[in-house]
Structures are given as structure tokens and as C-alpha cells.
Design a protein around this motif. Structure first.
Motif, PDB file in Angstrom:
ATOM      1  N   GLU A  45       0.812  -1.219   0.000  1.00 57.45           N
ATOM      2  CA  GLU A  45       0.000   0.000   0.000  1.00 57.45           C
ATOM      3  C   GLU A  45       0.849   1.276   0.000  1.00 57.45           C
ATOM      4  OE1 GLU A  45      -3.820  -1.339   2.627  1.00 57.45           O
ATOM      5  OE2 GLU A  45      -1.839  -1.395   3.614  1.00 57.45           O
ATOM      6  N   ALA A  46       2.160   1.120   0.093  1.00 55.07           N
ATOM      7  CA  ALA A  46       3.056   2.276   0.219  1.00 55.07           C
ATOM      8  C   ALA A  46       3.001   3.201  -0.995  1.00 55.07           C
ATOM      9  CB  ALA A  46       4.490   1.824   0.483  1.00 55.07           C
ATOM     10  N   ASP A  47       2.912   2.659  -2.194  1.00 62.02           N
ATOM     11  CA  ASP A  47       2.857   3.521  -3.383  1.00 62.02           C
ATOM     12  C   ASP A  47       1.597   4.381  -3.395  1.00 62.02           C
ATOM     13  OD1 ASP A  47       5.319   2.774  -4.367  1.00 62.02           O
ATOM     14  OD2 ASP A  47       4.513   1.239  -5.715  1.00 62.02           O
ATOM     15  N   THR A  48       0.479   3.806  -2.992  1.00 61.17           N
ATOM     16  CA  THR A  48      -0.767   4.565  -2.896  1.00 61.17           C
ATOM     17  C   THR A  48      -0.635   5.652  -1.836  1.00 61.17           C
ATOM     18  OG1 THR A  48      -2.027   2.629  -3.587  1.00 61.17           O
ATOM     19  CG2 THR A  48      -3.249   4.361  -2.450  1.00 61.17           C
ATOM     20  N   ALA A  49       0.014   5.316  -0.718  1.00 55.79           N
ATOM     21  CA  ALA A  49       0.230   6.286   0.356  1.00 55.79           C
ATOM     22  C   ALA A  49       1.144   7.421  -0.121  1.00 55.79           C
ATOM     23  CB  ALA A  49       0.829   5.606   1.579  1.00 55.79           C
ATOM     24  N   ARG A  50       2.147   7.089  -0.923  1.00 56.98           N
ATOM     25  CA  ARG A  50       3.042   8.118  -1.464  1.00 56.98           C
ATOM     26  C   ARG A  50       2.280   9.077  -2.379  1.00 56.98           C
ATOM     27  NH1 ARG A  50       6.384   3.550  -1.696  1.00 56.98           N
ATOM     28  NH2 ARG A  50       8.109   3.739  -0.227  1.00 56.98           N
ATOM     29  N   GLU A  51       1.408   8.533  -3.204  1.00 56.73           N
ATOM     30  CA  GLU A  51       0.615   9.372  -4.105  1.00 56.73           C
ATOM     31  C   GLU A  51      -0.289  10.303  -3.285  1.00 56.73           C
ATOM     32  OE1 GLU A  51      -1.994   8.841  -8.140  1.00 56.73           O
ATOM     33  OE2 GLU A  51      -2.266   7.299  -6.593  1.00 56.73           O
ATOM     34  N   LEU A  52      -0.902   9.775  -2.248  1.00 59.51           N
ATOM     35  CA  LEU A  52      -1.736  10.580  -1.367  1.00 59.51           C
ATOM     36  C   LEU A  52      -0.895  11.632  -0.659  1.00 59.51           C
ATOM     37  CD1 LEU A  52      -4.480  11.123  -0.061  1.00 59.51           C
ATOM     38  CD2 LEU A  52      -3.979   9.277   1.565  1.00 59.51           C
TER      39      LEU A  52
END
Length: 169
Positions: A45-52
Motif C-alpha cells: 500500500e506504500a505507493d498509494t500512500a506516497r501518491e496521497l
């Protein structure tokens, strides 16, 4: 870098997420399990968190009157899928906003932003204008006009650059 206390209430969660990346050093707390733990996310989920995080940083820069440092998906687009519920107590009539998915990072961020917008604190979460910092900070100044996360570090550097530029001209 922030010289003052973190943002109030749930907005501190948003501030902490934005500050998981140290722009100057490139160290990203979301790269480690320990850094992801406060946000309840996995490595997947880290990539989604980075985008957010970067969309939040762009919003914080906008709050301070600065252009975004890079192109990101609009924050409203990222938060559109965050299910929030308004509940009303039948006896007291008190309304409350809750996340339908309490473990979802996006829902938690959406809830924090909605609560901060309701109490007038959302626009005070800003990002430092220094291009190699971009640290999120909560602007507690009376006029809400701070430009840097720290006057002693980023503010002093910016003023010194301006001074040197004037001397060279």
C-alpha cells in the motif's frame, strides 16, 4: 524541521503523513515497516500512500500560496472513494462524521481533512516554500502568513540567499 508543535487534533495525522519524506535527504519513512506502522499500511500500500502524501503536500503548498513542486493527481480525486458516514444521535441530535472503513488510510485522511475544514484549521496546514524542504507545518501565526517551517533554518537560508543575490547584482 518544524519548530512548533504539530497540528491540532486529527490534522496531526495528515501532517505526519506529509512529513514521511525528507525531501532534502530523500529518506522516505514509508520504505520501512516501522515508518508505515503509524499509518496502518503494508509495503504493498506504500505507493498509494506516497501518491496521497504528494497530493496532500501540493494542497499544503497551495495553502501557503506556493505552486506545487510536481504534478500530482488532484487530492479531491484521491479522496473521492473514501467512504465517510454522518451519524446523528436520535436523543441529542448531535452529528458525527465517521469513516466507513476505519483502517483505510484514504478514509482516515478524508475524515481528518473534513474535521479540520469544519473547525477552520485545514487551511493552516502548510508546506515550507523552500524547494529542498517542503516540510508540512501548522501555521499558528495570528495572520496565518508563515512561509517556512522554521524561521531559524529555512527562513534564515532564504533570507541569506536573497541578501547574497542583491550583493552580487
Amino acid at each position: 524541521m518544524n519548530e512548533q508543535a504539530s497540528a491540532p487534533g486529527e490534522l496531526a495525522f495528515v501532517e505526519a503523513l506529509v512529513n514521511t519524506l525528507d525531501v532534502e535527504t530523500g529518506v522516505d519513512a514509508l520504505d520501512t515497516a516501522e515508518g508505515r506502522r503509524p499509518f496502518g499500511i503494508t509495503a504493498r500500500e506504500a505507493d498509494t500512500a506516497r501518491e496521497l502524501r504528494e497530493a496532500l503536500r501540493a494542497a499544503c503548498l497551495a495553502h501557503a500560496g506556493h505552486p506545487p513542486h510536481r504534478t500530482t493527481r488532484p487530492l479531491s480525486q484521491l479522496l473521492a472513494g473514501a467512504p465517510l458516514l454522518v451519524t446523528v444521535d436520535d436523543e441529542t441530535g448531535a452529528a458525527d462524521l465517521r469513516t466507513a472503513e476505519p483502517t483505510s488510510l484514504t478514509a482516515r485522511v478524508a475524515h481528518a481533512i473534513a474535521a479540520a475544514a469544519a473547525n477552520g484549521t485545514w487551511l493552516r496546514l502548510k508546506a515550507c516554500e523552500t524547494h529542498d524542504c517542503l516540510w508540512a507545518y501548522y501555521d499558528r501565526s495570528p495572520a496565518s502568513r508563515r512561509r517556512w517551517c522554521s524561521m531559524q533554518v529555512c527562513g534564515a537560508r532564504a533570507k541569506m540567499r536573497t541578501y547574497r543575490a542583491r550583493k552580487e547584482s
